[in-house]
Scaffold this active site. Structure first.
Site, PDB file in Angstrom:
ATOM      1  N   CYS A 120      17.436  -6.480 -42.700  1.00  0.00           N
ATOM      2  CA  CYS A 120      17.403  -7.860 -43.072  1.00  0.00           C
ATOM      3  C   CYS A 120      17.445  -8.036 -44.646  1.00  0.00           C
ATOM      4  O   CYS A 120      17.526  -9.448 -44.948  1.00  0.00           O
ATOM      5  CB  CYS A 120      15.708  -8.260 -42.605  1.00  0.00           C
ATOM      6  SG  CYS A 120      15.389  -8.004 -40.987  1.00  0.00           S
ATOM      7  N   HIS A 260      13.130 -14.262 -46.329  1.00  0.00           N
ATOM      8  CA  HIS A 260      13.273 -13.868 -45.218  1.00  0.00           C
ATOM      9  C   HIS A 260      12.648 -14.484 -44.199  1.00  0.00           C
ATOM     10  O   HIS A 260      11.617 -14.543 -44.302  1.00  0.00           O
ATOM     11  CB  HIS A 260      13.421 -12.424 -44.938  1.00  0.00           C
ATOM     12  CG  HIS A 260      13.875 -11.748 -43.975  1.00  0.00           C
ATOM     13  ND1 HIS A 260      14.715 -12.085 -43.066  1.00  0.00           N
ATOM     14  CD2 HIS A 260      13.094 -10.929 -43.050  1.00  0.00           C
ATOM     15  CE1 HIS A 260      14.901 -11.720 -41.819  1.00  0.00           C
ATOM     16  NE2 HIS A 260      13.976 -10.896 -41.807  1.00  0.00           N
ATOM     17  N   ASN A 291      14.342 -14.670 -36.225  1.00  0.00           N
ATOM     18  CA  ASN A 291      14.765 -13.929 -37.201  1.00  0.00           C
ATOM     19  C   ASN A 291      16.400 -13.295 -36.942  1.00  0.00           C
ATOM     20  O   ASN A 291      16.515 -12.474 -36.081  1.00  0.00           O
ATOM     21  CB  ASN A 291      13.693 -12.704 -37.084  1.00  0.00           C
ATOM     22  CG  ASN A 291      14.091 -11.708 -38.085  1.00  0.00           C
ATOM     23  OD1 ASN A 291      15.362 -11.725 -38.696  1.00  0.00           O
ATOM     24  ND2 ASN A 291      12.933 -10.925 -38.363  1.00  0.00           N
TER      25      ASN A 291
HETATM   26  C1  LIG Z   1       5.270  -9.287 -33.903  1.00  0.00           C
HETATM   27  C2  LIG Z   1       4.041 -10.203 -34.178  1.00  0.00           C
HETATM   28  C3  LIG Z   1       4.300 -11.548 -34.015  1.00  0.00           C
HETATM   29  C4  LIG Z   1       2.846  -9.933 -33.351  1.00  0.00           C
HETATM   30  O1  LIG Z   1       1.684 -10.619 -33.971  1.00  0.00           O
HETATM   31  P1  LIG Z   1       0.318  -9.564 -34.100  1.00  0.00           P
HETATM   32  O2  LIG Z   1      -0.686 -10.773 -34.819  1.00  0.00           O
HETATM   33  O3  LIG Z   1       0.720  -8.752 -35.383  1.00  0.00           O
HETATM   34  O4  LIG Z   1       0.173  -9.341 -32.824  1.00  0.00           O
HETATM   35  P2  LIG Z   1      -0.316  -7.630 -32.179  1.00  0.00           P
HETATM   36  O5  LIG Z   1       0.726  -6.898 -31.912  1.00  0.00           O
HETATM   37  O6  LIG Z   1      -1.402  -7.236 -33.196  1.00  0.00           O
HETATM   38  O7  LIG Z   1      -0.988  -8.089 -31.034  1.00  0.00           O
HETATM   39  C5  LIG Z   1      -2.143  -9.199 -30.972  1.00  0.00           C
HETATM   40  C6  LIG Z   1      -2.510  -9.275 -29.556  1.00  0.00           C
HETATM   41  O8  LIG Z   1      -1.332 -10.207 -28.871  1.00  0.00           O
HETATM   42  C7  LIG Z   1      -0.901  -9.216 -27.523  1.00  0.00           C
HETATM   43  N1  LIG Z   1       0.794  -9.574 -27.631  1.00  0.00           N
HETATM   44  C8  LIG Z   1       1.495  -8.963 -28.408  1.00  0.00           C
HETATM   45  N2  LIG Z   1       2.853  -9.469 -28.174  1.00  0.00           N
HETATM   46  C9  LIG Z   1       2.689 -10.539 -27.145  1.00  0.00           C
HETATM   47  C10 LIG Z   1       3.515 -11.512 -26.738  1.00  0.00           C
HETATM   48  N3  LIG Z   1       4.900 -11.559 -27.169  1.00  0.00           N
HETATM   49  N4  LIG Z   1       3.184 -12.566 -26.027  1.00  0.00           N
HETATM   50  C11 LIG Z   1       1.765 -12.461 -25.748  1.00  0.00           C
HETATM   51  N5  LIG Z   1       0.759 -11.649 -26.283  1.00  0.00           N
HETATM   52  C12 LIG Z   1       1.249 -10.733 -26.925  1.00  0.00           C
HETATM   53  C13 LIG Z   1      -1.131  -7.978 -27.849  1.00  0.00           C
HETATM   54  O9  LIG Z   1      -1.258  -7.331 -26.641  1.00  0.00           O
HETATM   55  C14 LIG Z   1      -2.611  -8.067 -28.596  1.00  0.00           C
HETATM   56  O10 LIG Z   1      -3.562  -8.339 -27.499  1.00  0.00           O
HETATM   57  P3  LIG Z   1      -4.996  -7.841 -27.525  1.00  0.00           P
HETATM   58  O11 LIG Z   1      -5.668  -8.389 -28.926  1.00  0.00           O
HETATM   59  O12 LIG Z   1      -5.737  -8.389 -26.451  1.00  0.00           O
HETATM   60  O13 LIG Z   1      -4.711  -6.321 -27.734  1.00  0.00           O
HETATM   61  C15 LIG Z   1       3.780  -9.745 -35.885  1.00  0.00           C
HETATM   62  O14 LIG Z   1       3.144  -8.488 -35.839  1.00  0.00           O
HETATM   63  C16 LIG Z   1       4.970  -9.838 -36.576  1.00  0.00           C
HETATM   64  O15 LIG Z   1       5.583 -10.736 -37.069  1.00  0.00           O
HETATM   65  N6  LIG Z   1       5.465  -8.669 -37.414  1.00  0.00           N
HETATM   66  C17 LIG Z   1       6.110  -8.911 -38.567  1.00  0.00           C
HETATM   67  C18 LIG Z   1       7.824  -8.879 -37.631  1.00  0.00           C
HETATM   68  C19 LIG Z   1       8.822  -8.876 -38.669  1.00  0.00           C
HETATM   69  O16 LIG Z   1       8.585  -9.508 -39.390  1.00  0.00           O
HETATM   70  N7  LIG Z   1       9.875  -8.098 -38.289  1.00  0.00           N
HETATM   71  C20 LIG Z   1      10.789  -7.978 -39.011  1.00  0.00           C
HETATM   72  C21 LIG Z   1      10.958  -7.887 -40.598  1.00  0.00           C
HETATM   73  S1  LIG Z   1      12.293  -7.819 -40.965  1.00  0.00           S
END
Ligand SMILES: CC(C)(COP(=O)(O)OP(=O)(O)OC[C@H]1O[C@@H](n2cnc3c(N)ncnc32)[C@H](O)[C@@H]1OP(=O)(O)O)[C@@H](O)C(=O)NCCC(=O)NCCS
Length: 335
Positions: A120, A260, A291
């Site tokens: 990225c 980004h 993204n």
């Molecule tokens: C991926 C992302 C949106 C997930 O959000 P988050 O707040 O971290 O979510 P978590 O993984 O901690 O999961 C939180 C809850 O949502 C649930 N969950 C995860 N993915 C889910 C989805 N796609 N739909 C619904 N629920 C989901 C999990 O099971 C968890 O449930 P629980 O609380 O009952 O255990 C976030 O971590 C993110 O954007 N990360 C950075 C990604 C990024 O920028 N990547 C590229 C960098 S270049």
């Protein structure tokens, strides 16, 4: 003694172009496979829809379209381009570099051409390299392309990535300028976090051998979203501030912020942490594009220019970060 070359006093972005694939994929089309909802995706990431390339919208096709638009706007002919840098992780041939085919299709005079792998952060790495080339004299003009077809490497059943990754291309023509138009890059990598975002397995594991059969499936990208989220939200604001400091630009002189497009909450957290004044326009292309990795910064900036949010001569801060974890930021003048 070996003769040396000297370049332009300053470098600038002379034109930006982009290509958005035609296929719009709303959240409703991805939720079923990952047991999610439109509401959850919007709340956690800010994404409403993304674009996935059709079979004929290849990495090369999207790149050439974005590049032609950037060249047009810069008023630079393909023959004037001495180097083509393509930032991508989704050109699915190990060799040769797609940049060589793009340079040829554009009609450059056998410009130097190579791909870079900085995920990225690739576009901002490319801008830094191109600016240095123009200033050092190894290129009169250089073309930087950020392009991805992440849909090829995304597991549509992976809850952590299926709704995030998307496709597109952005390009910038970098050339000489009377005044500084590209500030010093602040870049780096944290290889201790190598495994946070990565191709799941290497090609040998896909193919297999006599002792261990291969998986035979496309090695998807996997991501531990939460640590990436925390790293980006807290660390990258400092890197962005360093890029402003290195360029000698105060926050009051900044007009446009183009981070980004990884997650709307990361964008908001960075803006809060940097105490960006309300008048600074912030790129929010992620809502409609997801993204797009190396393509996200030029796509977002191009949209801001098209919608009048970024004007020619504005001072913009670019920052990109991702797998590696690799990052790069610089202040630029909007072309
Ligand atoms: C991926 C992302 C949106 C997930 O959000 P988050 O707040 O971290 O979510 P978590 O993984 O901690 O999961 C939180 C809850 O949502 C649930 N969950 C995860 N993915 C889910 C989805 N796609 N739909 C619904 N629920 C989901 C999990 O099971 C968890 O449930 P629980 O609380 O009952 O255990 C976030 O971590 C993110 O954007 N990360 C950075 C990604 C990024 O920028 N990547 C590229 C960098 S270049």
């Amino acid at each position: 003694m070996i003769a040396d070359h000297t370049g332009a006093s300053h470098a600038a972005i002379l034109g930006i172009g982009s290509y958005r694939p035609s296929r719009v994929i709303p959240n409703s089309e991805v939720v079923e496979a990952i047991d999610s909802s439109d509401e959850w995706i919007q709340q956690r990431s800010g994404i409403k829809q993304r674009r996935w390339a059709a079979p004929d919208e290849t990495v090369q096709v999207m790149s050439v379209a974005a590049a032609r638009s950037a060249l047009d706007r810069a008023g630079v002919a393909p023959e004037q381009i001495d180097c083509v840098i393509v930032a991508t992780v989704t050109h699915l041939l190990q060799t040769p570099a797609v940049a060589t085919a793009i340079a040829h299709e554009l009609g450059t005079q056998q410009a130097a051409a190579f791909d870079i792998s900085a995920a990225c952060a690739g576009f901002c790495h490319g801008v830094a390299l191109a600016a240095d080339m123009v200033r050092a004299g190894s290129a009169g003009h250089a073309l930087v392309i950020g392009v991805e077809r992440l849909s090829d490497l995304t597991d549509l059943h992976d809850r952590g990535t299926a709704f995030i990754f998307a496709d597109g291309a952005g390009a910038a023509v970098i050339g000489p300028s009377d005044t500084p138009g590209i500030g010093p890059v602040v870049w780096g990598s944290d290889g201790e976090q190598f495994d946070l975002i990565r191709q799941k397995e290497d090609w040998r594991d896909v193919v297999g051998n006599d002792e261990k059969p291969g998986s035979g499936v496309m090695p998807h990208l996997v991501m531990l979203g939460n640590p990436v989220f925390r790293w980006a939200s807290f660390t990258m604001a400092k890197t962005a501030q360093q890029a402003l400091d290195r360029a000698g630009i105060s926050i009051d002189e900044l007009d446009v912020f183009v981070p980004h497009q990884a997650n709307m909450r990361i964008i908001d957290a960075m803006a809060r942490s940097m105490k960006l004044p309300e008048r600074v326009k912030i790129a929010r292309d992620i809502a409609e594009m997801g993204n797009t990795s190396a393509a996200s910064v030029p796509l977002a900036l191009d949209r801001m220019i098209a919608e009048g949010e970024a004007k020619s001569g504005d001072t913009a801060l670019l920052i990109a970060f991702g797998a590696g974890l690799a990052y790069a930021a610089q202040v630029v003048t909007v072309p």
